[in-house]
Design an enzyme around this catalytic site. Sequence first.
Site, PDB file in Angstrom:
ATOM      1  N   GLU A 166       0.820  -1.216   0.000  1.00  0.00           N
ATOM      2  CA  GLU A 166       0.000   0.000   0.000  1.00  0.00           C
ATOM      3  C   GLU A 166       0.855   1.268   0.000  1.00  0.00           C
ATOM      4  O   GLU A 166       0.512   2.273  -0.608  1.00  0.00           O
ATOM      5  CB  GLU A 166      -0.950   0.013   1.204  1.00  0.00           C
ATOM      6  N   PRO A 170       2.838  48.491  11.857  1.00  0.00           N
ATOM      7  CA  PRO A 170       3.875  48.456  12.881  1.00  0.00           C
ATOM      8  C   PRO A 170       4.837  47.280  12.762  1.00  0.00           C
ATOM      9  O   PRO A 170       5.788  47.180  13.532  1.00  0.00           O
ATOM     10  CB  PRO A 170       3.064  48.333  14.173  1.00  0.00           C
ATOM     11  N   ASP A 190      12.644  52.112   4.481  1.00  0.00           N
ATOM     12  CA  ASP A 190      13.582  52.517   5.516  1.00  0.00           C
ATOM     13  C   ASP A 190      14.301  51.294   6.066  1.00  0.00           C
ATOM     14  O   ASP A 190      13.952  50.167   5.751  1.00  0.00           O
ATOM     15  CB  ASP A 190      12.837  53.247   6.636  1.00  0.00           C
ATOM     16  N   LYS A 216      17.894  56.162   7.475  1.00  0.00           N
ATOM     17  CA  LYS A 216      18.335  57.472   7.936  1.00  0.00           C
ATOM     18  C   LYS A 216      18.993  57.414   9.296  1.00  0.00           C
ATOM     19  O   LYS A 216      19.406  58.401   9.844  1.00  0.00           O
ATOM     20  CB  LYS A 216      17.148  58.434   7.955  1.00  0.00           C
ATOM     21  N   MET A 269       9.186  58.425  19.281  1.00  0.00           N
ATOM     22  CA  MET A 269      10.588  58.839  19.364  1.00  0.00           C
ATOM     23  C   MET A 269      10.869  59.488  20.718  1.00  0.00           C
ATOM     24  O   MET A 269      11.536  60.518  20.804  1.00  0.00           O
ATOM     25  CB  MET A 269      10.929  59.814  18.223  1.00  0.00           C
TER      26      MET A 269
HETATM   27  N1  SAH Z   1       4.874  56.515  10.699  1.00  0.00           N
HETATM   28  C1  SAH Z   1       5.163  55.741  11.880  1.00  0.00           C
HETATM   29  C2  SAH Z   1       6.029  56.514  12.855  1.00  0.00           C
HETATM   30  C3  SAH Z   1       7.409  56.819  12.343  1.00  0.00           C
HETATM   31  S1  SAH Z   1       8.400  57.683  13.496  1.00  0.00           S
HETATM   32  C4  SAH Z   1       3.865  55.273  12.525  1.00  0.00           C
HETATM   33  O1  SAH Z   1       2.788  55.702  12.110  1.00  0.00           O
HETATM   34  O2  SAH Z   1       3.913  54.423  13.414  1.00  0.00           O
HETATM   35  C5  SAH Z   1       9.303  56.376  14.259  1.00  0.00           C
HETATM   36  C6  SAH Z   1       8.768  56.120  15.639  1.00  0.00           C
HETATM   37  O3  SAH Z   1       7.559  55.396  15.549  1.00  0.00           O
HETATM   38  C7  SAH Z   1       9.655  55.245  16.501  1.00  0.00           C
HETATM   39  O4  SAH Z   1      10.669  56.004  17.127  1.00  0.00           O
HETATM   40  C8  SAH Z   1       8.674  54.751  17.519  1.00  0.00           C
HETATM   41  O5  SAH Z   1       8.373  55.730  18.475  1.00  0.00           O
HETATM   42  C9  SAH Z   1       7.436  54.564  16.677  1.00  0.00           C
HETATM   43  N2  SAH Z   1       7.282  53.181  16.178  1.00  0.00           N
HETATM   44  C10 SAH Z   1       7.295  52.758  14.905  1.00  0.00           C
HETATM   45  N3  SAH Z   1       7.067  51.432  14.838  1.00  0.00           N
HETATM   46  C11 SAH Z   1       6.902  51.006  16.103  1.00  0.00           C
HETATM   47  C12 SAH Z   1       6.631  49.747  16.707  1.00  0.00           C
HETATM   48  N4  SAH Z   1       6.484  48.640  15.981  1.00  0.00           N
HETATM   49  N5  SAH Z   1       6.511  49.694  18.049  1.00  0.00           N
HETATM   50  C13 SAH Z   1       6.635  50.798  18.795  1.00  0.00           C
HETATM   51  N6  SAH Z   1       6.888  52.006  18.283  1.00  0.00           N
HETATM   52  C14 SAH Z   1       7.025  52.121  16.958  1.00  0.00           C
END
Ligand code: SAH
Length: 475
Positions: free
Chosen positions: A22, A226, A249, A271, A384
């Site tokens: 089989e 995220p 990025d 950056k 940030m």
């Molecule tokens: N455009 C992004 C923010 C970019 S600025 C947004 O809308 O989420 C970058 C900052 O976003 C980081 O320094 C942190 O404070 C936050 N960030 C981005 N991704 C994250 C994650 N997965 N968990 C926690 N903070 C996050």
Amino acid sequence: MRHFPVFMDLRGRRVIISGAGETDVEKLRLLLKTEATIAVYGVDPVQQVRQWAEERRIALFNRPIEEGDAICAAMLYGANDAPREDARAVAIGRRAGAITNIVDNLEDSQFITPAIVDRDPVTVAIGTEGAAPVLARKIKADLEERLPSSLGLLARIGQAFRPNAEALPMGRARRRFWSRFYFEKGPRALADNGQDAAQRVLEDLLTEEKAPRQERGHVSFVGEGPGDPELLTLKARRVLHEADVVIHDRLASPEVLELARREAKLREVGKTGFGPSWKQADIDALIIAEAQAGHHVVRLKSGDPSVFGRLDEEISALDATDIPWEVVPGITAASAAAADLGASLTRRGRNAELRVITGHDASGFAEHDWRDLAKPGAVAAIYMGLRASTFIRGRLLMHGADPDTPVTAVENASRADRRIVATCLADLPEALAGAGLQGPAVLMFGLAPHAARQTAEHLKINPETHALQAAGGSL
Ligand code: SAH
């Protein structure tokens, strides 16, 4: 990846199976789909094997395999369900230069047979390195359901038309031609009016695509969310898949980048961190150059592009050109962090206002309306903010904030390696330093994790299961 998936050309090659029971039938069923010459060695063949032999689809030898039987064979299967006989057969195969497999014996096999979804010439092979056969079966069942049975026929019609399609220039035009055939017009024509109609569709599409058209690039600013690829929108997924160039990025998640086509050009314009840092003007110039070359450019941005993402600057740069653009929103870090905390960003009677602020701006630590933020019940998502935490605490305490106000840092929100540090305003910088947060983190001012989750974090146990336990398993 221990096993590398490849598709082997078995036309006219010999495949040997030792065993005629089989287990053998199962493998034969798959192998008979190929154009291999199949020989089966084994005593007491089961009815199905005898029948295939009578139909001359296989050669059946009513005896155990012997030295020399595997000469020139490409592959040999040990399918005796008897370890010693399988080991003997495999040794014969290896001496003859065949690659060998013992059915259901990963360790002693040189290759494994995947689960197969057959829409020949479209073939999907699913492997789990033997780790989770149940998973492979489930994926196979899902795909069987999703891929129409006419897919194979459509692909064969397409295959026969390939030489004609070479009249189109390589790249974009050809891709669009095939994509319109397989995903827009072909399936419908085949289903409604059969093979000839599908063939006519190909001819019509070719005429259309041959007509000269001005290739015009465009730019999609896409929110990556995220980090958890499941938090991408369907639109973001589609646009990513269509892109010719993806400009991202440094922190873009690899799983999300995987969604781009294999031929798409990926450009990292980090950056921060090590290595040369990209200036905003150079990023703008790159986006414009790629779009002007006629490409569909995806400018991928973490979270939502419109939140601390310099979206305006990049849009202004495009305004100076006639390149069309669109924005595909994403889930911002604050939303993901709130979800991780099991907390609501707004609450009746507590805060009717939510602030989204940054710890840093172009001129250093950012100033805000601290007096307002210091009021009881205020909630702010601070992006940030890690390095500005001492400054933020100082400003808020100075403006009368309660030192016990909860602040919760969420690092890598939504990702598997997320960390949650729950503290209060008075202890903020020390708690952050103590936890040694590295990744992107958002400070949720005025929010504590949902009680069950908070305990879980302190106990260093999985918050998901703990939340379940806390709710008596009823969640
Ligand atoms: N455009 C992004 C923010 C970019 S600025 C947004 O809308 O989420 C970058 C900052 O976003 C980081 O320094 C942190 O404070 C936050 N960030 C981005 N991704 C994250 C994650 N997965 N968990 C926690 N903070 C996050």
